[in-house]
Write a protein that holds these residues in place. Structure first.
Motif, PDB file in Angstrom:
ATOM      1  N   ILE A 137      13.708   1.159  -3.452  1.00  0.00           N
ATOM      2  CA  ILE A 137      12.819   1.307  -2.199  1.00  0.00           C
ATOM      3  C   ILE A 137      13.664   0.608  -1.193  1.00  0.00           C
ATOM      4  CG2 ILE A 137      10.812   0.514  -1.300  1.00  0.00           C
ATOM      5  CD1 ILE A 137       9.473   0.699  -3.762  1.00  0.00           C
ATOM      6  N   GLY A 138      14.328  -0.837  -1.641  1.00  0.00           N
ATOM      7  CA  GLY A 138      15.214  -1.192  -0.572  1.00  0.00           C
ATOM      8  C   GLY A 138      16.226  -0.291  -0.144  1.00  0.00           C
TER       9      GLY A 138
ATOM     10  N   ALA B 228      10.833  -2.159 -13.179  1.00  0.00           N
ATOM     11  CA  ALA B 228      10.273  -2.611 -11.785  1.00  0.00           C
ATOM     12  C   ALA B 228      11.616  -3.063 -11.103  1.00  0.00           C
ATOM     13  CB  ALA B 228       9.429  -3.761 -12.026  1.00  0.00           C
ATOM     14  N   GLY B 229      12.510  -3.771 -11.656  1.00  0.00           N
ATOM     15  CA  GLY B 229      13.561  -4.101 -10.813  1.00  0.00           C
ATOM     16  C   GLY B 229      14.375  -3.111 -10.112  1.00  0.00           C
TER      17      GLY B 229
ATOM     18  N   CYS C  39      14.071   8.788  -3.769  1.00  0.00           N
ATOM     19  CA  CYS C  39      13.200   7.655  -4.057  1.00  0.00           C
ATOM     20  C   CYS C  39      12.043   7.859  -4.963  1.00  0.00           C
ATOM     21  CB  CYS C  39      13.020   6.488  -3.047  1.00  0.00           C
ATOM     22  SG  CYS C  39      12.401   5.117  -3.136  1.00  0.00           S
TER      23      CYS C  39
ATOM     24  N   LEU D 223      10.869   6.837  -8.706  1.00  0.00           N
ATOM     25  CA  LEU D 223       9.678   6.073  -8.986  1.00  0.00           C
ATOM     26  C   LEU D 223       8.775   6.851  -9.854  1.00  0.00           C
ATOM     27  CD1 LEU D 223       8.971   4.321  -5.488  1.00  0.00           C
ATOM     28  CD2 LEU D 223       9.984   3.608  -7.276  1.00  0.00           C
TER      29      LEU D 223
ATOM     30  N   ALA E  68      13.044  -0.093  -9.447  1.00  0.00           N
ATOM     31  CA  ALA E  68      12.414   0.432  -8.325  1.00  0.00           C
ATOM     32  C   ALA E  68      12.412  -0.315  -7.161  1.00  0.00           C
ATOM     33  CB  ALA E  68      10.666   0.504  -8.827  1.00  0.00           C
ATOM     34  N   LEU E  69      12.359  -1.546  -7.281  1.00  0.00           N
ATOM     35  CA  LEU E  69      12.601  -2.265  -5.903  1.00  0.00           C
ATOM     36  C   LEU E  69      13.758  -2.149  -5.319  1.00  0.00           C
ATOM     37  CD1 LEU E  69      10.929  -5.710  -7.217  1.00  0.00           C
ATOM     38  CD2 LEU E  69       9.895  -4.106  -5.565  1.00  0.00           C
TER      39      LEU E  69
END
Length: 506
Positions: free
Chosen positions: A248-249, A241-242, A264, A268, A244-245
């Motif tokens: 995205i950022g 999850a980290g 990206c 994901l 993935a964030l």
């Protein structure tokens, strides 16, 4: 699709043709809808005008000593709703930024069509970006109302990195962190293109994967230091999850270009597949990523960025799924020297596969294709992934406490080595293969044959080599033009008896 309904019910070919036809219809509707929503008719003819407009975007181009500004003209019904203007660095006023109101004289022109047949069509790209005219501002440039917005994070990173790294490496360092290539000198950019290393400058799978992998690795190691977390928490899910964030950022920070968005989305999907215990890296993943990109950017389908990005990924996945390559590249207990040789051989094979797949696309869009990219990438990809990007990340991190200077020095030296590789390979006369403008039907034949080879898994795949061979022979038989006329009709190039071109200016 309608004719496919006449085929027997349940036949695979029927399903393929119906699905393909429906998707093509949806794609046409998406293109029509976006053209209606964003499409901007171009300026009818070149004009001189006094423009007052609100700034919508600012892009610094230090390598060209100018700033590119997007504006929406105010109370100017004869002008398009959006224009793009270049302002020389020497004429750039204080208070320029998004939301500012500028006034200046400018010579506006319609977006440039292809300069020669088959060349890049900026007019088409500008149409879907909503830009109706381009030009260069004439001094003085007056700021009627200063910007009220501060610089974006991307702009602050651009300025910060440019101040930490000097000379040619600065442009590469900025591009790797922000995706902005405006600070790269044209000589360096051309060397990267000729050597097959230009993909390193466009934020894509290599960069996004490296970032997400680093974030997952760090999170796993840090969380494992907490006893309760190590025993009771799903560390892999938290780290994924980290990652993935972070992906995205990074995508949003670097401008969300097609290769970055594709990478990206793919990352994901891979993380989601791993979380569900499914095999993630498949052609279905590539197809899903392509569909998501085309939903938002349907016009990208006919552009080189989309085609080269997805073609490279399809080639990698298809090669990775081949049983002989799997058996060769599989990890095993063996002496380190043999393991290193196997790794280098696998990298060379993947590089050659990508070069072969991308060559027809490059010849069609750019009339040239790299021949030594696989060799250059053997050095450039590990150097960028395991040396330059980690050093730059460390430099940015240590800058928070004012200790980043040593890491910036190392980053500059590593980038200088990358540029030395690029210039060395680009200087070879065998670095690039040139070709005249490739007709669409030849390119179409090669694409159909290539997709047949890459998508099928059985021996049927080799039937695709027939169309590919026909297309390649067609390219080899193309004769260079004897006369080339530019799109505006003002310049003519005529081939001389000696084989050179004589340029006649109108």
């Amino acid at each position: 699709a309608c004719l496919a309904l006449l085929l027997p019910v349940g036949a695979r070919l029927r399903h393929m043709l119906v699905a393909g036809g429906l998707l093509a219809c949806v794609g046409c509707l998406l293109v029509w809808g976006k053209a209606t929503w964003l499409g901007q008719p171009p300026l009818a003819r070149p004009i001189f005008a006094q423009v007052t407009g609100t700034v919508t975007a600012v892009a610094k181009l230090p390598a060209q000593q100018m700033v590119r500004v997007g504006l929406r003209p105010i109370e100017a019904p004869v002008l398009p709703a959006a224009i793009r203007v270049n302002i020389a660095e020497a004429d750039m006023p204080e208070g320029l930024g998004k939301g500012a109101v500028l006034r200046f004289r400018v010579r506006l022109m319609p977006p440039a069509p292809p300069s020669v047949p088959g060349a890049f069509d900026f007019a088409r790209r500008a149409y879907f970006q909503g830009v109706g005219a381009t030009g260069r501002a004439l001094a003085p440039v007056e700021v009627v109302e200063q910007t009220r917005e501060g610089p974006t994070l991307r702009a602050r990173l651009f300025d910060h990195i440019s101040g930490q790294v000097a000379d040619a490496p600065a442009g590469i360092a900025v591009a790797l962190a922000t995706g902005d290539q405006g600070a790269i000198a044209e000589a360096d950019a051309e060397a990267m293109r000729r050597s097959g290393l230009a993909h390193l400058l466009s934020i894509s799978g290599l960069h996004v994967t490296a970032l997400i992998g680093a974030v997952i690795f760090l999170l796993l190691r840090l969380l494992a230091l907490i006893p309760r977390a190590a025993l009771d928490w799903p560390l892999m899910l938290i780290a994924a999850a980290g990652g993935a964030l972070a992906g995205i950022g990074y995508t949003l920070l670097t401008g969300a270009e097609v290769p970055t968005v594709r990478s990206c989305i793919a990352a994901l999907l891979v993380l989601g597949g791993l979380a569900l215990g499914r095999e993630a890296v498949t052609l279905r993943l590539v197809a899903t990523g392509a569909l998501v990109v085309l939903v938002f950017w349907p016009e990208a389908l006919i552009g080189p960025s989309f085609q080269m990005s997805f073609a490279a990924v399809v080639a990698l996945v298809a090669l990775g799924e081949h049983r002989r390559f799997k058996a060769f590249a599989m990890a095993r207990d063996e002496p380190w020297l043999r393991k290193a040789g196997r790794t280098v051989a696998a990298m060379l094979m993947t590089g050659l596969a990508i070069e072969l797949v991308l060559a027809p696309i490059a010849l069609f869009h750019f009339h040239k294709a790299g021949l030594l990219g696989a060799v250059a990438n053997l050095v450039a990809i590990p150097l960028t992934t395991f040396v330059i990007m980690p050093l730059e990340a460390l430099a940015l991190g240590f800058d928070v406490v004012g200790l980043g200077a040593p890491f910036w020095w190392l980053t500059a030296k590593a980038i200088a080595l990358l540029l030395a590789v690029a210039h060395g390979v680009a200087a070879s006369p065998m670095a690039v293969m040139l070709a005249p403008a490739v007709p669409g039907w030849i390119f179409g034949i090669i694409v159909v044959g290539g997709l047949w080879c890459l998508l099928w898994r059985s021996r049927w795949r080799w039937l695709g080599l027939g169309p590919v061979a026909v297309g390649l022979v067609g390219i080899a038989l193309l004769a260079p033009p004897d006369i080339v006329v530019t799109g505006d009709g003002r310049h003519v190039a005529v081939r001389t008896p000696a084989g050179t071109m004589a340029l006649l200016r109108g």
